[in-house]
Structures are given as C-alpha cells and as structure tokens.
Design a protein around this motif. Structure first.
Motif, PDB file in Angstrom:
ATOM      1  N   PHE A 123      45.718  52.476  99.801  1.00 38.35           N
ATOM      2  CA  PHE A 123      45.981  51.575 101.317  1.00 38.35           C
ATOM      3  C   PHE A 123      47.424  51.267 101.310  1.00 38.35           C
ATOM      4  O   PHE A 123      47.841  51.512 102.455  1.00 38.35           O
ATOM      5  CB  PHE A 123      44.867  50.329 101.444  1.00 38.35           C
ATOM      6  CG  PHE A 123      45.263  49.606 102.524  1.00 38.35           C
ATOM      7  CD1 PHE A 123      44.611  50.018 103.642  1.00 38.35           C
ATOM      8  CD2 PHE A 123      46.016  48.212 102.308  1.00 38.35           C
ATOM      9  CE1 PHE A 123      45.010  49.269 104.858  1.00 38.35           C
ATOM     10  CE2 PHE A 123      46.366  47.517 103.573  1.00 38.35           C
ATOM     11  CZ  PHE A 123      45.797  47.934 104.794  1.00 38.35           C
ATOM     12  N   HIS A 124      47.930  50.714 100.463  1.00 40.91           N
ATOM     13  CA  HIS A 124      49.270  50.183 100.134  1.00 40.91           C
ATOM     14  C   HIS A 124      50.365  51.542 100.458  1.00 40.91           C
ATOM     15  O   HIS A 124      51.326  51.175 100.953  1.00 40.91           O
ATOM     16  CB  HIS A 124      49.677  49.137  99.286  1.00 40.91           C
ATOM     17  CG  HIS A 124      48.967  47.983  99.443  1.00 40.91           C
ATOM     18  ND1 HIS A 124      49.735  46.978 100.446  1.00 40.91           N
ATOM     19  CD2 HIS A 124      47.702  47.165  98.903  1.00 40.91           C
ATOM     20  CE1 HIS A 124      48.662  45.937 100.529  1.00 40.91           C
ATOM     21  NE2 HIS A 124      47.691  46.070  99.510  1.00 40.91           N
ATOM     22  N   LEU A 125      49.919  52.502  99.851  1.00 42.59           N
ATOM     23  CA  LEU A 125      50.644  53.780  99.842  1.00 42.59           C
ATOM     24  C   LEU A 125      51.045  54.184 101.326  1.00 42.59           C
ATOM     25  O   LEU A 125      51.748  54.875 101.763  1.00 42.59           O
ATOM     26  CB  LEU A 125      50.262  54.905  98.663  1.00 42.59           C
ATOM     27  CG  LEU A 125      50.433  54.605  97.473  1.00 42.59           C
ATOM     28  CD1 LEU A 125      50.035  55.449  96.272  1.00 42.59           C
ATOM     29  CD2 LEU A 125      52.011  54.226  97.225  1.00 42.59           C
ATOM     30  N   GLN A 126      49.722  54.322 101.716  1.00 46.69           N
ATOM     31  CA  GLN A 126      49.649  54.836 103.422  1.00 46.69           C
ATOM     32  C   GLN A 126      50.432  53.868 104.145  1.00 46.69           C
ATOM     33  O   GLN A 126      50.896  54.404 105.324  1.00 46.69           O
ATOM     34  CB  GLN A 126      48.182  54.960 103.569  1.00 46.69           C
ATOM     35  CG  GLN A 126      47.541  55.905 103.066  1.00 46.69           C
ATOM     36  CD  GLN A 126      45.782  55.902 103.354  1.00 46.69           C
ATOM     37  OE1 GLN A 126      45.466  55.110 104.156  1.00 46.69           O
ATOM     38  NE2 GLN A 126      45.349  57.155 102.970  1.00 46.69           N
ATOM     39  N   LYS A 127      50.264  52.645 103.888  1.00 46.29           N
ATOM     40  CA  LYS A 127      51.311  51.627 104.694  1.00 46.29           C
ATOM     41  C   LYS A 127      52.719  52.134 104.819  1.00 46.29           C
ATOM     42  O   LYS A 127      53.542  51.611 105.481  1.00 46.29           O
ATOM     43  CB  LYS A 127      50.920  50.245 104.287  1.00 46.29           C
ATOM     44  CG  LYS A 127      49.369  49.851 104.960  1.00 46.29           C
ATOM     45  CD  LYS A 127      49.313  48.304 104.726  1.00 46.29           C
ATOM     46  CE  LYS A 127      50.292  47.403 105.232  1.00 46.29           C
ATOM     47  NZ  LYS A 127      49.925  46.009 104.848  1.00 46.29           N
ATOM     48  N   ARG A 128      53.214  52.614 103.818  1.00 47.93           N
ATOM     49  CA  ARG A 128      54.426  52.796 103.538  1.00 47.93           C
ATOM     50  C   ARG A 128      55.063  53.821 104.457  1.00 47.93           C
ATOM     51  O   ARG A 128      54.516  54.565 104.839  1.00 47.93           O
ATOM     52  CB  ARG A 128      54.917  52.860 102.098  1.00 47.93           C
ATOM     53  CG  ARG A 128      54.748  51.893 101.374  1.00 47.93           C
ATOM     54  CD  ARG A 128      55.080  52.223  99.741  1.00 47.93           C
ATOM     55  NE  ARG A 128      54.582  50.919  98.666  1.00 47.93           N
ATOM     56  CZ  ARG A 128      54.550  50.968  97.647  1.00 47.93           C
ATOM     57  NH1 ARG A 128      55.055  52.047  97.129  1.00 47.93           N
ATOM     58  NH2 ARG A 128      54.264  50.127  96.967  1.00 47.93           N
TER      59      ARG A 128
END
Length: 128
Positions: A123-128
């Motif tokens: 999830f946090h990789l996709q937000k970057r």
C-alpha cells in the motif's frame, strides 16, 4: 522494532485474552471439543488482528520487517508463557501434545502479522 514496550504489552494481551476465554469456556471443551477449538482459534485470530492494528498505527516504514518481528516475538512469548502452565500445571500435557493442540495454532500469529506487513508495504509503495 518500533516500540519494544508496545510490542511486549500487546504480545501479552495476545496471550492473556485467549487464555482467559479458554478458562471461561473450558467446560465446553469436555462437552464439545470441536466447538471449543473453533472458539479459541477465532478469539486468537481476532486478538492478533486487533493487536497488529494497534501496533501498526505507530509504524512509519519497514512494514514487512515489523510484521515478521512482532509475529515472531508474540509467537515466542505465547509459547514461553504457556510451557510452564501446560507442562507442570493442571493440564500436564506432554510437549508433543502441547505442540499439536496449542503450539501449532500459534503459528497463525506471525502469519497474520506478516500479512499485515506485506499489505502495508504494498500500500505504501503504491502511494509513492
């Protein structure tokens, strides 16, 4: 680990809540063993999810590492707290019986917390 204190406190709760529920519902174990085992697995999985949710609120990065770390910590804590109780206490289970009846169920702890870590990492990789 983001917070050892938080991890240890939540790990204790992961152990004590199912233990208390097990004590309260122990009469069911004698009457309907399958129902008792299902209740215990459900309670354990719910408390792991709640504990992981609380723990991960304060994690800002390295989610997978945190998930694996708290899962292994909580797994180890549960086993270490249980062993004296179930080896010498009123239950007097052999190590083999303990591993088959209770210990193996604890494998869901690092499984769930690692799952949290994987999902949060993605999830946090996709937000970057």
């Amino acid at each position: 680990m983001t917070s050892w204190r938080r991890a240890l406190l939540l790990g204790f709760l992961v152990w004590v809540v199912p233990f208390i529920v097990g004590l309260i519902s122990f009469p069911i174990r004698e009457l309907w063993r399958a129902l008792f085992e299902s209740i215990m697995a459900l309670i354990l999985s719910v408390i792991i999810v709640i504990g992981a949710s609380i723990y991960f609120k304060h994690v800002k990065d390295k989610y997978l590492r945190e998930g694996v770390s708290i899962g292994l910590l909580w797994f180890t804590m549960c086993i270490l707290i249980d062993l004296p109780i179930f080896s010498y206490g009123p239950m007097k289970m052999s190590l083999k019986d303990y591993a088959a009846d209770i210990g193996l169920t604890y494998v869901m702890i690092p499984t769930i917390t690692t799952g949290f870590g994987i999902v949060l990492e993605k999830f946090h990789l996709q937000k970057r």
